[in-house]
Design an enzyme around this catalytic site. Structure first.
Site, PDB file in Angstrom:
ATOM      1  N   HIS A  36      -1.877   0.604  -6.636  1.00 52.61           N
ATOM      2  CA  HIS A  36      -3.079   0.814  -5.558  1.00 52.61           C
ATOM      3  C   HIS A  36      -3.885   2.091  -5.727  1.00 52.61           C
ATOM      4  O   HIS A  36      -4.171   2.670  -4.769  1.00 52.61           O
ATOM      5  CB  HIS A  36      -2.434   0.474  -4.160  1.00 52.61           C
ATOM      6  CG  HIS A  36      -1.892  -0.679  -3.883  1.00 52.61           C
ATOM      7  ND1 HIS A  36      -2.782  -1.865  -3.953  1.00 52.61           N
ATOM      8  CD2 HIS A  36      -0.828  -1.356  -3.535  1.00 52.61           C
ATOM      9  CE1 HIS A  36      -2.173  -3.127  -3.499  1.00 52.61           C
ATOM     10  NE2 HIS A  36      -1.154  -2.643  -3.165  1.00 52.61           N
ATOM     11  N   GLU A  89      -0.461  -2.487 -12.606  1.00 52.96           N
ATOM     12  CA  GLU A  89      -1.907  -2.242 -12.168  1.00 52.96           C
ATOM     13  C   GLU A  89      -2.245  -1.219 -11.148  1.00 52.96           C
ATOM     14  O   GLU A  89      -1.615  -0.532 -10.411  1.00 52.96           O
ATOM     15  CB  GLU A  89      -1.983  -3.722 -10.978  1.00 52.96           C
ATOM     16  CG  GLU A  89      -3.183  -3.863 -10.209  1.00 52.96           C
ATOM     17  CD  GLU A  89      -3.231  -4.962  -9.432  1.00 52.96           C
ATOM     18  OE1 GLU A  89      -2.190  -5.719  -9.208  1.00 52.96           O
ATOM     19  OE2 GLU A  89      -3.976  -5.017  -8.460  1.00 52.96           O
ATOM     20  N   GLU A 128     -10.116  -4.450 -10.238  1.00 54.32           N
ATOM     21  CA  GLU A 128     -10.475  -5.384  -9.178  1.00 54.32           C
ATOM     22  C   GLU A 128     -11.503  -4.941  -8.205  1.00 54.32           C
ATOM     23  O   GLU A 128     -12.408  -5.509  -7.531  1.00 54.32           O
ATOM     24  CB  GLU A 128      -9.417  -5.771  -8.175  1.00 54.32           C
ATOM     25  CG  GLU A 128      -8.671  -4.621  -7.576  1.00 54.32           C
ATOM     26  CD  GLU A 128      -7.389  -4.929  -6.954  1.00 54.32           C
ATOM     27  OE1 GLU A 128      -6.673  -5.721  -7.656  1.00 54.32           O
ATOM     28  OE2 GLU A 128      -6.945  -4.467  -5.763  1.00 54.32           O
ATOM     29  N   ASP A 169      -7.868 -11.826   0.508  1.00 55.41           N
ATOM     30  CA  ASP A 169      -9.381 -11.605   1.192  1.00 55.41           C
ATOM     31  C   ASP A 169     -10.303 -12.469   0.210  1.00 55.41           C
ATOM     32  O   ASP A 169     -11.368 -12.513   0.199  1.00 55.41           O
ATOM     33  CB  ASP A 169      -9.826 -10.206   1.142  1.00 55.41           C
ATOM     34  CG  ASP A 169      -9.394  -9.806  -0.031  1.00 55.41           C
ATOM     35  OD1 ASP A 169      -8.110  -9.499  -0.616  1.00 55.41           O
ATOM     36  OD2 ASP A 169     -10.302  -8.881  -0.759  1.00 55.41           O
ATOM     37  N   TYR A 177       0.897  -1.075   0.007  1.00 60.75           N
ATOM     38  CA  TYR A 177       0.041  -0.065  -0.002  1.00 60.75           C
ATOM     39  C   TYR A 177       0.752   1.219   0.091  1.00 60.75           C
ATOM     40  O   TYR A 177       0.758   1.978   0.820  1.00 60.75           O
ATOM     41  CB  TYR A 177      -0.966   0.054   1.248  1.00 60.75           C
ATOM     42  CG  TYR A 177      -1.952  -1.164   1.045  1.00 60.75           C
ATOM     43  CD1 TYR A 177      -2.862  -0.951  -0.150  1.00 60.75           C
ATOM     44  CD2 TYR A 177      -2.172  -2.119   1.887  1.00 60.75           C
ATOM     45  CE1 TYR A 177      -3.616  -2.033  -0.547  1.00 60.75           C
ATOM     46  CE2 TYR A 177      -3.053  -3.076   1.787  1.00 60.75           C
ATOM     47  CZ  TYR A 177      -4.041  -2.842   0.510  1.00 60.75           C
ATOM     48  OH  TYR A 177      -4.849  -3.854   0.322  1.00 60.75           O
ATOM     49  N   GLU A 181      -3.769 -13.748  -9.826  1.00 61.29           N
ATOM     50  CA  GLU A 181      -2.945 -13.425  -8.685  1.00 61.29           C
ATOM     51  C   GLU A 181      -3.180 -14.438  -7.634  1.00 61.29           C
ATOM     52  O   GLU A 181      -4.196 -15.160  -7.629  1.00 61.29           O
ATOM     53  CB  GLU A 181      -3.425 -12.032  -8.207  1.00 61.29           C
ATOM     54  CG  GLU A 181      -2.809 -11.620  -6.578  1.00 61.29           C
ATOM     55  CD  GLU A 181      -3.469 -10.233  -6.496  1.00 61.29           C
ATOM     56  OE1 GLU A 181      -4.539 -10.212  -6.543  1.00 61.29           O
ATOM     57  OE2 GLU A 181      -2.629  -9.494  -6.050  1.00 61.29           O
TER      58      GLU A 181
HETATM   59 CO    CO Z   1      -4.343  -4.735  -6.454  1.00 64.42          CO
END
Ligand code: CO
Length: 396
Positions: free
Chosen positions: A206, A230, A256, A310, A153, A333
């Site tokens: 992110h 990404e 996502e 998650d 992050y 992923e």
């Molecule tokens: Co991501």
């Protein structure tokens, strides 16, 4: 055949997951599904309970009809909560159909277009040397594609931490984009120099950048030949995607947090992206995401399904089933689940040499141990919080 009950199971075997068991009037026949939405698990669980009343008594084989009913019943359609709730039920209905047919779900979707699903996983460290060590260990395990981050992050931009406001809520990281913008290309210069050209390298920004910074990042990463960059930009900034796109030939991946065909289609039609990260558990299930990947195909957009920690074992199996059959597969992923999760939902897809294999058992090939799940009740959890140094709330 009739649906008799939709059991909702929220459990925390190491982290929170939202599972369903769709029960039928045939003894012993049920389907398992998943709608985990990180940080919003209890809200999805309530949404599933609410919409499930509409399908009690319905024929579980009528998957498309049930999908349309659940999608259109609300008038206020779509959104992350409802699409995860619909996904959980849709995935369970495919599981039922597979069990009745005595076939794995990938067979019902058209059969294998490949033998195995190539995965990437996450290398990380406090600096580029630690990240390189982490990447080498991943390559030794058989992976050919590695996502590289210093920390997570946007750790390269974290300049401080504020304590939680109240017990049970997260601390707040203080983030500034400049250190991240300066250091991320240096990380990739190091990784390419040390690891050579045989390994695929990926990076996740992110959504932390503004449009010009995102364009700069894509351009400065160009010499290091990323498999993809990404989330350089929040998907909401649609009008700025062409700016990022035209800045470089770095392949771009987003999606996502997208949840519908209407979110995805403009990205395809404008040729803004190369990889779409939507996956069954957040995109309305196997039925809808298979259609979205078909929409992507003529625009040369490939799948790159989100597979962070998650997304549980059932959600992962649904992703693997779809990505085994579509022609426009890109990459999956992969993150290892908490060890207890493999006991609560036994039968996970096998990972060998950096590839996931679809289950050969009927349905998705995964069970849900309700008694064990009950031993690990939900634990309150939120996503990380981020502010700029001046106090402004920032996305991550
Ligand atoms: Co991501």
């Amino acid at each position: 055949m009739k649906i008799t009950e939709v059991k909702v199971v929220v459990t925390c075997p190491g982290r929170n997951f939202v599972f369903v068991k769709v029960m039928t009037d045939e003894p012993g026949l049920y389907g398992v599904g998943e709608g985990t939405l990180n940080g919003s698990e209890l809200i999805v669980a309530e949404a599933i309970r609410h919409i499930s009343h509409l399908i009690i008594g319905h024929d579980p084989h009528r998957i498309e009809d049930i999908w349309q009913l659940l999608y259109r019943q609300g008038y206020w359609r779509g959104g992350a909560i409802f699409m995860a709730a619909i996904a959980a039920i849709d995935i369970a209905l495919w599981d039922i159909k597979g069990k009745v047919a005595n076939l794995p779900v990938y067979q019902l979707l058209g059969g294998k277009a490949r033998d195995k699903v190539m995965c990437y996983t996450h290398a990380s460290g406090r600096d580029e040397v630690e990240c390189e060590d982490s990447a080498r260990q991943i390559v030794e395990r058989g992976f050919r594609a590695v996502r590289c981050q210093v920390g997570n992050y946007g750790a390269q931009g974290i300049v401080g931490i504020l304590p939680p406001l109240s017990p049970g809520t997260p601390s707040t990281a203080i983030y500034e984009p400049t250190p991240y913008l300066v250091n991320a290309p240096k990380l990739f210069a190091h990784m390419r120099a040390q690891l050579g050209n045989e390994i695929e390298l990926l990076h996740d920004a992110h959504e932390q950048l503004d449009p010009i910074a995102a364009a700069r990042m894509a351009k400065e990463m160009e010499p290091y030949r990323l498999f993809f960059l990404e989330d350089p930009l929040m998907p909401e900034h649609r009008e700025s995607w062409s700016l990022v796109r035209q800045a470089s030939v770095t392949p771009l991946a987003i999606g996502e947090i997208l949840t519908s065909r209407w979110d995805c289609l403009p990205l395809f039609m404008n040729k803004w992206i190369d990889y779409i990260r939507i996956k069954p558990i957040h995109g309305g299930g196997i039925s809808e995401v298979k259609k979205i990947l078909t929409l992507a195909e003529p625009f040369n957009v490939r799948s790159a399904m989100h597979g962070a920690a998650d997304i549980g074992i059932i959600g992962q199996a649904a992703s693997v089933a779809v990505q085994s059959v579509i022609p426009n597969f890109g990459i999956q992923e992969y993150t290892r689940h908490p060890e207890l999760a493999y006991e609560v939902t036994p039968g996970a897809c096998e990972l060998r040499e950096g590839h996931l294999y679809p289950n050969e058992r009927p349905g998705l090939g995964i069970d849900l141990d309700e008694a064990l799940a009950a031993k690990y009740p939900y634990q309150r959890a939120f996503m990380p919080l981020l502010r700029r140094a001046d106090g402004t709330v920032h996305v991550y």
